[in-house]
Design an enzyme around this catalytic site. Structure first.
Site, mmCIF file in Angstrom:
data_model
loop_
_atom_site.group_PDB
_atom_site.id
_atom_site.type_symbol
_atom_site.label_atom_id
_atom_site.label_comp_id
_atom_site.label_asym_id
_atom_site.label_seq_id
_atom_site.Cartn_x
_atom_site.Cartn_y
_atom_site.Cartn_z
ATOM 1 N N GLU A 281 -21.004 3.794 -20.394
ATOM 2 C CA GLU A 281 -21.379 4.068 -21.793
ATOM 3 C C GLU A 281 -22.129 5.382 -21.949
ATOM 4 O OE1 GLU A 281 -22.672 1.730 -19.856
ATOM 5 O OE2 GLU A 281 -24.815 1.416 -20.197
ATOM 6 N N HIS B 94 -22.983 3.169 -15.351
ATOM 7 C CA HIS B 94 -23.045 2.972 -16.805
ATOM 8 C C HIS B 94 -22.036 3.874 -17.505
ATOM 9 C CE1 HIS B 94 -26.626 0.396 -17.002
ATOM 10 N NE2 HIS B 94 -26.989 1.036 -15.905
ATOM 11 N N CYS C 212 -23.248 -2.622 -14.882
ATOM 12 C CA CYS C 212 -24.380 -2.624 -13.947
ATOM 13 C C CYS C 212 -24.800 -4.054 -13.595
ATOM 14 C CB CYS C 212 -25.527 -1.787 -14.515
ATOM 15 S SG CYS C 212 -26.569 -1.124 -13.211
#
Ligand code: GLN
Length: 549
Positions: free
Chosen positions: A524, A522, A391
């Site tokens: 993750e 994102h 990001c």
């Protein structure tokens, strides 16, 4: 009730916060799911924010974004990781959300002229939400974690809602108290009194716990189990030992050994459908905790570091977990070092980064620490150290490239300097309008959006597919006006929105750098223990073979 016979397990905390209610909730979810019951996990946050999105990560840790785009508490991330599936808006609530609905209804005259009060109106709204979550997910058992500690002012209405549900359906509602047993250094002996007091506090609400999860440094012994059983009126085999562990992923394995899953089913009067199959989970938990696996040295260059007693790693929880999952998959151990980017602004040399095999710049907001991050990114690029930017970490990778390769000296993002000449990262018109109207809550580009991946790129090779869906949380975008110039200077935008306007992934070709990649989204947030994220895995693969100086 959502469905006749739907079961609810409420998880409450005693003695102090931070004892691991979230891990207990996630573990119970995993065990019951593995025993054949569809489960949904619900997080209740008693604060008044309508969602977690307006809070600095130094307050409550990372903001976890659901697929839908709802900005929630980091515990929701653990729930998704343990269950291995996406959760929905119904699975999350704050006091702010609850009150907002009640007040909106009052303004719409929906209470028919009544005086609107905490009890029954707010309580009933809470019960309605618990039931809606159960119904929406088609689950059989809801495990609901009530944030805070028993005795807090803020969570009392949620406990009251649970109490009424228990009263109405005694066979379908259970209470699990997660409590802490300290061993004071001067005594060297584990003490049960704080837990006894916490249970008494809970009794004061008219609630009796069915289970006590005894969190402590060492496993609780028989004598203390007995003491708690008698003094708290909980069956002895329902006092469950939960000693400190090296990784949270061991928790469900320990609980299964203590037959917590079977005990819960028995207490809920549900038959055991099958033995929990935890072999894949067990292999993963072992790999992730393997201290002898070869280390990969990763530097995370972040900025949410400098706040009092706050646990630093919480701000980047999903990032850390995503790194661990991919490392475990590769038979490696990620050794993460935290570096405060602000130090690079105060004269510290970026050459210390030569010690690392991989550099990661995670997401973030605002101006502080940004020039330091850009310096770190420059170092990673010039010294060919594998780099992953998430990001803001992607936006700044593009800023760095524009400044130092394209030669646009004042290139920057509108987040830092609105009137700079070269805004290679800019705010989109619809976002601009929101900001000008002071509309900050829940208005970023949030949740899942699709991205197309270009053939022949690292991103495409990592995902092994053309169309991916990833979760977002940002206001700013790579400015489309600069895309061509950046590309002609060698940067590759390997992922874009389907209409080609928004840049989702930037990377350098392998001929120029072993691994330099940034994502506007994102990744993750969708990395799972048994299904690590391909971009993290590729980053770690590249890092593992990078020779540090
Ligand atoms: N601050 C940046 C934006 O709003 C990046 C956000 C993030 O890193 N999550 O676009």
């Amino acid at each position: 009730m959502a469905k006749e016979g739907h079961k609810y397990i409420f998880v409450l905390g005693g003695v102090m916060s931070g004892v691991g209610k979230g891990v207990v909730t996630s573990s119970i979810g995993l065990l019951l799911q593995q025993k054949g019951y569809p489960v949904n996990l619900v997080k209740v946050d008693p604060y008044l924010n309508v969602d977690a999105g307006t809070m600095n990560p130094t307050e409550h840790g990372e903001v976890f974004v659901l697929r839908s785009g709802l900005e929630t508490d980091q515990d929701m991330g653990n729930y998704e990781r343990f269950l291995g599936r996406d959760l929905t808006n119904e699975d999350y609530m704050t006091s702010g959300m609850v009150y907002q609905s009640v007040i909106a209804r009052e303004r719409a005259l929906e209470y028919g002229g009544k005086c609107v009060e905490a009890i029954p109106h707010v309580r009933d709204e809470i019960m309605g939400r618990f039931e809606a979550a159960a119904a929406y997910n088609g689950s059989r058992i809801s495990v609901i974690e009530i944030g805070g500690t028993v005795g807090d002012f803020q969570n009392a209405l949620f406990i009251e809602a649970a109490r009424v549900m228990k009263m109405e359906h005694p066979d379908d509602v259970l209470f699990v108290m997660v409590s802490y047993l300290p061993t004071p250094g001067t005594l060297g002996e584990m003490k049960t009194k704080p837990t006894q007091t916490a249970v008494r506090d809970l009794n004061g609400y008219g609630v009796q716990p069915d289970f006590i999860i005894a969190r402590s440094k060492e496993a609780i012994d028989e004598k203390r189990k007995e003491k708690l059983a008698v003094s708290c009126a909980v069956k002895k085999d329902r006092v469950i030992s939960a000693p400190d562990i090296s990784s949270i992923y061991e928790a469900p394995l320990n609980f299964e050994r203590d037959e917590l899953g079977d005990q819960l089913l028995e207490a809920l009067k549900l038959p055991e459908k099958r033995k929990a199959s935890l072999s894949a989970w067990g292999r993963f938990a072992k790999a992730v905790a393997d201290k002898k696996a070869p280390a990969v040295e990763i530097a995370v260059v972040g900025k949410y570091f400098d706040t009092g007693d706050f646990v630093l790693s919480d701000a980047y929880l999903s990032v850390i977990e995503a790194i661990k999952f991919s490392a475990a998959k590769l038979g490696k151990r990620a050794n993460i070092t935290w570096i405060n980017s602000k130090h690079f602004e105060k004269g510290k040399s970026t050459s210390e980064l030569a010690k690392y095999q991989g550099i990661l710049v995670p997401g973030g907001f605002g101006e502080s620490g940004i020039e330091g991050k850009i310096k770190a990114i420059r170092y990673a690029r010039e010294h060919k150290i594998p780099y992953l930017g998430l990001c803001y970490g992607m936006q700044l990778m593009v800023v760095e490239y524009a400044r130092n390769v394209l030669g646009l000296k004042d290139a920057t993002t509108a987040e830092i300097k609105k009137n700079a000449e070269h805004l290679v990262v800019d705010v989109m018109p619809e976002q601009k309008a929101l900001l000008e109207g002071g509309k900050y809550g829940g208005t970023m580009r949030l949740g899942v959006y699709p991205a197309y991946l270009k053939k022949g790129t690292m991103a495409r090779a990592a995902y092994k597919k053309e169309l991916v869906e990833e979760r977002h949380r940002h206001r700013y975008e790579i400015n489309p006006e600069y895309v061509k110039r950046l590309e002609s200077a060698g940067l590759v935008f390997s992922g874009t929105s389907p209409d080609g306007v928004l840049m989702e992934i930037a990377e350098l070709p392998k001929s120029k750098h072993p691994f330099m990649l940034g994502t506007q989204f994102h990744p993750e947030l969708q990395a799972r223990p048994l299904d690590p994220h391909p971009l993290f895995t590729e980053f770690l693969k590249a890092a593992a073979v990078h020779r540090r100086k």
